[in-house]
Design an enzyme around this catalytic site. Sequence first.
Site, PDB file in Angstrom:
ATOM      1  N   GLU A  20       0.845  -1.199   0.000  1.00 12.45           N
ATOM      2  CA  GLU A  20       0.000   0.000   0.000  1.00 12.45           C
ATOM      3  C   GLU A  20       0.876   1.243   0.000  1.00 12.45           C
ATOM      4  O   GLU A  20       1.770   1.371   0.851  1.00 12.45           O
ATOM      5  CB  GLU A  20      -0.934   0.004   1.228  1.00 12.45           C
ATOM      6  N   GLY A  67      -7.405   2.153   2.046  1.00 14.78           N
ATOM      7  CA  GLY A  67      -7.798   2.524   0.698  1.00 14.78           C
ATOM      8  C   GLY A  67      -8.664   3.771   0.639  1.00 14.78           C
ATOM      9  O   GLY A  67      -8.781   4.539   1.606  1.00 14.78           O
ATOM     10  N   LYS A  69     -19.456   9.310   5.787  1.00 18.52           N
ATOM     11  CA  LYS A  69     -20.467   8.958   6.783  1.00 18.52           C
ATOM     12  C   LYS A  69     -20.315   9.799   8.046  1.00 18.52           C
ATOM     13  O   LYS A  69     -21.297  10.100   8.721  1.00 18.52           O
ATOM     14  CB  LYS A  69     -20.393   7.466   7.146  1.00 18.52           C
ATOM     15  N   GLY A 124     -24.068  14.705 -11.446  1.00 17.90           N
ATOM     16  CA  GLY A 124     -24.284  13.279 -11.212  1.00 17.90           C
ATOM     17  C   GLY A 124     -25.171  13.032 -10.014  1.00 17.90           C
ATOM     18  O   GLY A 124     -24.859  13.475  -8.901  1.00 17.90           O
ATOM     19  N   ALA A 125     -26.302  12.350 -10.242  1.00 11.85           N
ATOM     20  CA  ALA A 125     -27.258  12.082  -9.166  1.00 11.85           C
ATOM     21  C   ALA A 125     -27.176  10.642  -8.700  1.00 11.85           C
ATOM     22  O   ALA A 125     -28.185  10.001  -8.414  1.00 11.85           O
ATOM     23  CB  ALA A 125     -28.679  12.406  -9.630  1.00 11.85           C
ATOM     24  N   ILE A 173     -22.770   8.991  -4.578  1.00 11.08           N
ATOM     25  CA  ILE A 173     -21.815   9.979  -4.059  1.00 11.08           C
ATOM     26  C   ILE A 173     -22.384  11.383  -4.172  1.00 11.08           C
ATOM     27  O   ILE A 173     -22.315  12.183  -3.233  1.00 11.08           O
ATOM     28  CB  ILE A 173     -20.464   9.869  -4.806  1.00 11.08           C
ATOM     29  N   GLU A 205     -28.167  15.922 -13.636  1.00  5.88           N
ATOM     30  CA  GLU A 205     -28.067  14.505 -13.997  1.00  5.88           C
ATOM     31  C   GLU A 205     -28.448  14.293 -15.457  1.00  5.88           C
ATOM     32  O   GLU A 205     -29.434  14.837 -15.938  1.00  5.88           O
ATOM     33  CB  GLU A 205     -28.974  13.671 -13.088  1.00  5.88           C
ATOM     34  N   HIS A 261     -41.076  -5.439  19.392  1.00  7.46           N
ATOM     35  CA  HIS A 261     -41.900  -4.227  19.331  1.00  7.46           C
ATOM     36  C   HIS A 261     -41.540  -3.332  20.511  1.00  7.46           C
ATOM     37  O   HIS A 261     -41.392  -3.827  21.638  1.00  7.46           O
ATOM     38  CB  HIS A 261     -43.389  -4.598  19.410  1.00  7.46           C
TER      39      HIS A 261
END
Length: 461
Positions: free
Chosen positions: A33, A40, A51, A176-177, A180, A199, A440
């Site tokens: 690496e 990565g 996130k 771009g839709a 990402i 898009e 529940h």
Amino acid sequence: MAEYDVIVIGGGPGGYVCAIRAAQLGLKTACVEGREALGGSCLNVGCIPSKALLHASHSLHEAEHNFARMGLKGKAPSVDWKEMLAYKDDVIGQNTKGIEFLFKKNKVDWIKGWASIPAAGQVKVGDETHSAKNIVIASGSEASSLPGVEIDEKVVVSSTGALSLPKIPKKMVVIGAGVIGLEMGSVYARLGSHVTVVEYLDQVTPGMDGEIAKTLQRSLKKQGLDFVLGAAVQGVDAKKTKATVSYKLKKDDSEHTLDADVVLVATGRKPYTEGLGLDALGMKMTERGQIATDHWRSSVPGIWAIGDVTEGPMLAHKAEDEGMAVAESIAGQAGHVNYDVIPSVIYTSPEVAAVGKTEEQLKDEGRAYKVGKFSFMGNGRAKAMFAGEGFVKILADKETDRILGVHVIGPSAGELIHESCVAMEFGAAAEDLARTCHAHPTVSEAVREAALACGDGPIHS
């Protein structure tokens, strides 16, 4: 020259998982690496940092819109962008250092540097050449752009640059839709940017179930994102601190422009094989620049390939599964990946998750199917969390009731989908899910209700 049973090229989710599994199976293993940290693109400039920002911006949204409704009074928090980026970087560090620890624990050698393959059985890193009975290429992918659109990672950025902008832009255009574009667009929209998504196709999230895609677009529009669909980007004119995006609408060939402080190019990713020397090896490639494989074996004996450099969805968990399967195959076991049961998730709010076939695919196949749906508005836990938007949709074979596909848009969709993955892995029918007791109150009850809807009908709808 060090000798190994396995040398894995690439320390991303596919590569590091492959290396660890190979070592666990008793194989002398190394992983090459070149980054300063393992993990990565996913851990360093992809899945994990995005996130973190999604979580932070969602928490801000909750404070601004829902806290007062629960009796939590007080001034809404302000955004310290530098502190938020520091939090994101800390999350990255914790995860990448965790991989380092796992390498040491499992006795995997980390060879630091960039690899080339001068011949089968040899991996060169810097001035040293190492020998290996098996080489696994797991070098991942990189962001792709459009013709005539130059990414400078300042004004015109890829997903990498979007994770480290020096300030929150007032205006952002996302080209771009897909996953990402929508995830990063929603982050900045929550932080106060005016976001416009452009898009080429006529729907967001190409390839996803059409009903889910329309619902997601409506939800994101309510959150402030604007959409221009069916638009072909002609170019981006970038200045020092501004940019102008020009596009042409396909329906009437009319030309338009959008001004932005930052343009995010989110038009997908492409395999990264630069510097490996695959041409000299005579390795067979696909038309799209991927390594052609047969059960992860390349056309060159002793060289395997997994993850984003091969055909299939560019998903970290797909690469992980392939990494384990390859390690097990090299060790003489029966490595296996069920490509029909690989989930996908979009971590917007609401979340979107899917596994298996879409309705559009089943119609194209001429497959007789039935649909069971259940809205989260009928779920007590979801309503308590102000998360009643969305639904669970189960597609089952009309005759056998076997589950063919599951699509979720709503709270914790990325977690809920795995119950369906397990069910599909064992060939379960919708009735099997319907007859499984669910605690529940949980949002998972919506999955059971959708399964009931494939039969005599749900209880709470």
